[in-house]
Design a protein around this motif. Structure first.
Motif, PDB file in Angstrom:
ATOM      1  N   GLU A   1       0.491  -1.555  -0.354  1.00 47.16           N
ATOM      2  CA  GLU A   1       0.260   0.220   0.167  1.00 47.16           C
ATOM      3  C   GLU A   1       0.567   0.873   0.502  1.00 47.16           C
ATOM      4  O   GLU A   1       1.589   0.930   1.177  1.00 47.16           O
ATOM      5  CB  GLU A   1      -0.982   0.179   1.046  1.00 47.16           C
ATOM      6  N   THR A   2       0.864   2.710  -0.943  1.00 47.10           N
ATOM      7  CA  THR A   2       1.625   3.517  -1.333  1.00 47.10           C
ATOM      8  C   THR A   2       0.855   4.597  -1.362  1.00 47.10           C
ATOM      9  O   THR A   2      -0.102   4.165  -1.843  1.00 47.10           O
ATOM     10  CB  THR A   2       2.672   2.858  -2.395  1.00 47.10           C
ATOM     11  N   GLU A   3       1.405   5.552  -1.074  1.00 46.64           N
ATOM     12  CA  GLU A   3       0.488   7.014  -1.256  1.00 46.64           C
ATOM     13  C   GLU A   3       1.567   7.765  -1.090  1.00 46.64           C
ATOM     14  O   GLU A   3       2.654   7.537  -0.825  1.00 46.64           O
ATOM     15  CB  GLU A   3      -0.573   7.673  -0.255  1.00 46.64           C
ATOM     16  N   VAL A   4       1.479   8.835  -2.593  1.00 50.48           N
ATOM     17  CA  VAL A   4       2.110  10.157  -2.221  1.00 50.48           C
ATOM     18  C   VAL A   4       1.799  11.683  -2.359  1.00 50.48           C
ATOM     19  O   VAL A   4       0.804  11.595  -2.807  1.00 50.48           O
ATOM     20  CB  VAL A   4       3.150  10.350  -4.267  1.00 50.48           C
ATOM     21  N   ILE A   5       2.068  11.692  -0.793  1.00 54.70           N
ATOM     22  CA  ILE A   5       1.079  13.313  -1.044  1.00 54.70           C
ATOM     23  C   ILE A   5       2.216  14.546  -0.981  1.00 54.70           C
ATOM     24  O   ILE A   5       3.574  14.492  -1.079  1.00 54.70           O
ATOM     25  CB  ILE A   5       1.320  13.304   1.150  1.00 54.70           C
ATOM     26  N   LYS A   6       1.317  14.767  -2.431  1.00 58.28           N
ATOM     27  CA  LYS A   6       2.030  16.386  -2.196  1.00 58.28           C
ATOM     28  C   LYS A   6       2.139  17.331  -1.896  1.00 58.28           C
ATOM     29  O   LYS A   6       1.608  17.746  -1.645  1.00 58.28           O
ATOM     30  CB  LYS A   6       2.013  16.752  -4.107  1.00 58.28           C
ATOM     31  N   THR A   7       3.050  18.179  -1.101  1.00 53.44           N
ATOM     32  CA  THR A   7       3.472  19.931  -0.980  1.00 53.44           C
ATOM     33  C   THR A   7       2.599  20.635  -1.319  1.00 53.44           C
ATOM     34  O   THR A   7       2.852  21.041  -3.000  1.00 53.44           O
ATOM     35  CB  THR A   7       4.399  19.874  -0.101  1.00 53.44           C
ATOM     36  N   PRO A   8       1.992  22.148  -0.997  1.00 52.90           N
ATOM     37  CA  PRO A   8       1.871  23.062  -1.822  1.00 52.90           C
ATOM     38  C   PRO A   8       2.821  23.989  -2.571  1.00 52.90           C
ATOM     39  O   PRO A   8       2.974  24.478  -3.359  1.00 52.90           O
ATOM     40  CB  PRO A   8       1.519  24.229  -0.782  1.00 52.90           C
ATOM     41  N   SER A   9       3.767  22.823  -2.346  1.00 57.31           N
ATOM     42  CA  SER A   9       5.916  23.789  -3.214  1.00 57.31           C
ATOM     43  C   SER A   9       5.618  23.032  -4.045  1.00 57.31           C
ATOM     44  O   SER A   9       6.841  22.889  -5.133  1.00 57.31           O
ATOM     45  CB  SER A   9       6.653  23.661  -2.031  1.00 57.31           C
ATOM     46  N   GLY A  10       5.183  21.347  -4.664  1.00 57.66           N
ATOM     47  CA  GLY A  10       5.168  21.223  -5.563  1.00 57.66           C
ATOM     48  C   GLY A  10       6.619  19.739  -5.449  1.00 57.66           C
ATOM     49  O   GLY A  10       6.393  19.060  -6.275  1.00 57.66           O
ATOM     50  N   GLN A  11       6.878  19.903  -4.404  1.00 59.11           N
ATOM     51  CA  GLN A  11       7.281  18.832  -3.534  1.00 59.11           C
ATOM     52  C   GLN A  11       6.787  17.808  -3.158  1.00 59.11           C
ATOM     53  O   GLN A  11       5.569  17.930  -3.599  1.00 59.11           O
ATOM     54  CB  GLN A  11       8.482  19.260  -2.795  1.00 59.11           C
ATOM     55  N   ALA A  12       7.130  16.683  -2.770  1.00 62.16           N
ATOM     56  CA  ALA A  12       6.198  15.028  -1.852  1.00 62.16           C
ATOM     57  C   ALA A  12       6.784  14.382  -0.955  1.00 62.16           C
ATOM     58  O   ALA A  12       8.302  14.460  -1.157  1.00 62.16           O
ATOM     59  CB  ALA A  12       6.481  14.499  -3.602  1.00 62.16           C
ATOM     60  N   HIS A  13       5.644  13.646  -0.092  1.00 56.63           N
ATOM     61  CA  HIS A  13       6.470  12.516   0.793  1.00 56.63           C
ATOM     62  C   HIS A  13       6.308  11.297   0.396  1.00 56.63           C
ATOM     63  O   HIS A  13       5.420  11.577  -0.661  1.00 56.63           O
ATOM     64  CB  HIS A  13       5.792  13.188   2.019  1.00 56.63           C
ATOM     65  N   PHE A  14       6.629  10.357   0.602  1.00 60.58           N
ATOM     66  CA  PHE A  14       6.172   8.804   0.113  1.00 60.58           C
ATOM     67  C   PHE A  14       5.673   8.362   1.675  1.00 60.58           C
ATOM     68  O   PHE A  14       6.509   8.306   2.333  1.00 60.58           O
ATOM     69  CB  PHE A  14       7.489   8.550  -0.755  1.00 60.58           C
ATOM     70  N   ILE A  15       4.822   7.793   0.869  1.00 56.10           N
ATOM     71  CA  ILE A  15       4.836   6.121   2.759  1.00 56.10           C
ATOM     72  C   ILE A  15       4.329   5.385   1.689  1.00 56.10           C
ATOM     73  O   ILE A  15       3.552   5.179   0.882  1.00 56.10           O
ATOM     74  CB  ILE A  15       2.997   7.118   3.059  1.00 56.10           C
ATOM     75  N   ALA A  16       4.674   4.247   2.626  1.00 61.50           N
ATOM     76  CA  ALA A  16       4.373   3.055   2.081  1.00 61.50           C
ATOM     77  C   ALA A  16       4.255   2.580   3.696  1.00 61.50           C
ATOM     78  O   ALA A  16       4.470   2.826   4.465  1.00 61.50           O
ATOM     79  CB  ALA A  16       5.652   2.408   1.567  1.00 61.50           C
ATOM     80  N   ARG A  17       2.767   0.936   3.239  1.00 69.54           N
ATOM     81  CA  ARG A  17       2.343   0.896   4.483  1.00 69.54           C
ATOM     82  C   ARG A  17       2.636  -0.598   4.274  1.00 69.54           C
ATOM     83  O   ARG A  17       1.741  -1.116   3.615  1.00 69.54           O
ATOM     84  CB  ARG A  17       1.684   1.522   4.505  1.00 69.54           C
ATOM     85  N   LEU A  18       3.162  -1.498   5.499  1.00 68.22           N
ATOM     86  CA  LEU A  18       2.815  -3.063   4.944  1.00 68.22           C
ATOM     87  C   LEU A  18       2.185  -3.244   6.966  1.00 68.22           C
ATOM     88  O   LEU A  18       2.062  -2.957   7.190  1.00 68.22           O
ATOM     89  CB  LEU A  18       4.438  -3.495   5.874  1.00 68.22           C
ATOM     90  N   LYS A  19       1.018  -4.301   5.955  1.00 66.16           N
ATOM     91  CA  LYS A  19       0.417  -4.444   7.252  1.00 66.16           C
ATOM     92  C   LYS A  19       0.036  -5.854   7.914  1.00 66.16           C
ATOM     93  O   LYS A  19       0.428  -6.334   7.280  1.00 66.16           O
ATOM     94  CB  LYS A  19      -1.580  -4.339   6.031  1.00 66.16           C
TER      95      LYS A  19
END
Length: 489
Positions: free
Chosen positions: A76-94
């Motif tokens: 399970e993954t997600e890219v969270i974009k910031t207002p500056s156009g950059q990003a955080h990335f999250i991966a979750r093993l359940k």
């Protein structure tokens, strides 16, 4: 104001250095890269090829790349974009949900480079003499690679989990508005955990390459910057005035750079230096013990000097035993034929918890000994707000060593490096772990690879590197930690 002031300087530096051509040695080294079988080293090479210099770097592209790697494993993954156009990335093993998650956080942004001073392409992912080289190789794309590889190994091996394992690649750790504080404020439910692992503690090697000590940091030093402002009469440069603002500021900076604060230890750093004394050889062992135990400021000062002279990690130990003071930015002048009426400098200070910025401000004013140079906080906070903020930072407790994550780190470190002593430590710099600590989540710090002093001193400098062997050992240690802290019993 502090963030805007420093961010502008960094942006200017980033633009200038990005336009500087590589030296011929750096250009030649691109084709000399060695090949390795280490999956962690290969991942690090790929990450280094994203120029994620802060500000303005390719963290979004890097996040999308990481997403593709984890997506292939069905994570399970997600890219969270910031207002500056950059990003955080999250991966979750359940996991099965019987325990709260464990979080591994590593920043993907890096500081700018002076390309002309590198012998390799800083964004080429070069391996040379057994080291992966490039901006961020040690701080902290190396750690990001270790954490990511260990998490992917847990998934590949189908390890049953009692708790979710969250992997976070962060943006804006080096500078900026949209780091983990922003992420926690807007997406806390996605990074909430029982405890977290971040960058921080060092794993020491001796001259023979033997790992002697593993530091797990449980607290950071406190960050504060001061602004020095000097005034003089502006005039034509052909008629220099004796009350030059630049002259006053230069003399003040010279005094500061020739001055050193006295050792200022707290309970945590006393225990740390005592732990070092147990593995050190004489006469260093006695000086470390005297530094930790002496109640006489003069004796502690002398012991501190000897520790720095004889120690294997002199700059690190110098920083851990005192409040450090470092001029970092100087600004003056509008035109080359105009003597300016004012000049400013930023002085960055890292406080040992228990000290206050106002104490250091008074010390700076005494050292400068010039009423014409004003020392103030480089912040938009009022004095009342600043006092409240730094009281909170000082009152914050170190993360407990009596948690499942700390114990797993300790046990796994001993399994990989049996002769090393594992000790809790203070981090001499700062991290973005406050986003969790401020919410009551214990945070532990480690640079998950053994290194020598030469490698340590390249951090934020030229030809930054980390060894392939250290990456492999660190991956094994972090993987074992995850099995112990998250695996089903």
């Amino acid at each position: 104001m502090k963030r805007k002031f420093i961010g502008t300087a960094l942006l200017t530096l980033s633009l200038l250095t990005s336009l500087t051509p590589l030296s011929s040695a750096a250009a030649d080294s691109i084709v000399q890269s060695e090949t390795v079988s280490s999956e962690t080293a290969k991942l690090l090479q790929e990450l280094l090829r994203f120029d994620s210099t802060n500000p303005g770097g390719q963290t979004l592209a890097l996040a999308e790349f990481l997403k593709s790697k984890f997506d292939q494993l069905g994570v399970e993954t997600e890219v969270i974009k910031t207002p500056s156009g950059q990003a955080h990335f999250i991966a979750r093993l359940k996991g099965n949900g019987s325990k709260k998650p464990v979080l591994l956080a590593a920043h993907s942004d890096v500081v700018p480079v002076e390309r002309k001073n590198w012998t390799v392409d800083p964004f080429g992912g070069v391996i040379k003499d057994g080291y992966v080289m490039g901006r961020g190789a040690m701080d902290f794309k190396g750690g990001l690679s270790v954490f990511a590889q260990a998490v992917m190994m847990v998934k590949e091996n189908n390890v049953p989990l009692n708790r979710d394992v969250i992997f976070l690649a962060e943006d804006d750790e080096e500078a900026g508005e949209y780091g983990t504080d922003w992420l926690a404020k807007n997406h806390w439910e996605k990074i909430n955990a029982e405890f977290a692992l971040n960058e921080g503690g060092w794993i020491f090697q001796d001259a023979d390459g033997k790992t002697t000590q593993v530091n797990i940091t449980t607290r950071d030093k406190i960050y504060v910057s001061f602004k020095l402002t000097a005034y003089g009469k502006p005039t034509h440069s052909s008629r220099p005035m004796p009350d030059s603002a630049i002259k006053s500021l230069s003399l003040a900076l010279a005094k500061i750079t020739n001055w050193d604060t006295d050792p200022t230890l707290n309970d945590q750093t006393r225990e740390y230096f005592l732990a070092l004394s147990r593995t050190a050889k004489e006469p260093l062992a006695s000086h470390l013990k005297n530094l930790a135990e002496s109640k006489d400021p003069a004796k502690a000062r002398e012991a501190g000097k000897k520790v720095v002279e004889l120690g294997s990690y002199p700059l690190l130990w110098h920083a851990l035993m005192r409040n450090t003071v470092a001029p970092t930015i100087v600004q003056a002048g509008v035109k080359e034929n105009v003597i300016p009426g004012s000049a400013e400098a930023i002085v960055n200070v890292r406080l040992v918890p228990g000290s206050t910025p106002f104490e250091v401000m008074e010390q700076l004013q005494r050292v400068i000994a010039d009423p014409g140079v004003k020392v103030s906080l480089a912040s938009e906070m009022t004095e009342e707000e600043a006092r409240k903020y730094y009281e909170q930072r000082t009152a914050a407790l170190a993360s407990s060593t009596d948690t499942a994550l700390y114990k797993a780190l300790e046990e796994s470190s001993k399994s990989v490096w049996p002769e090393a002593e594992v000790v809790p430590a203070l981090f001499e710099a700062g991290t973005d772990g406050a986003a969790w600590r401020d919410r009551g989540v214990p945070v532990y710090g480690i640079y998950p690879y053994p290194l020598d002093n030469d490698t340590l001193e390249r951090m934020h400098g030229n030809d930054e590197r980390i060894s392939v062997k250290s990456l492999e050992e660190g991956t094994k240690m972090i993987y074992n930690t995850l099995i112990k802290v998250a695996g089903s019993d």
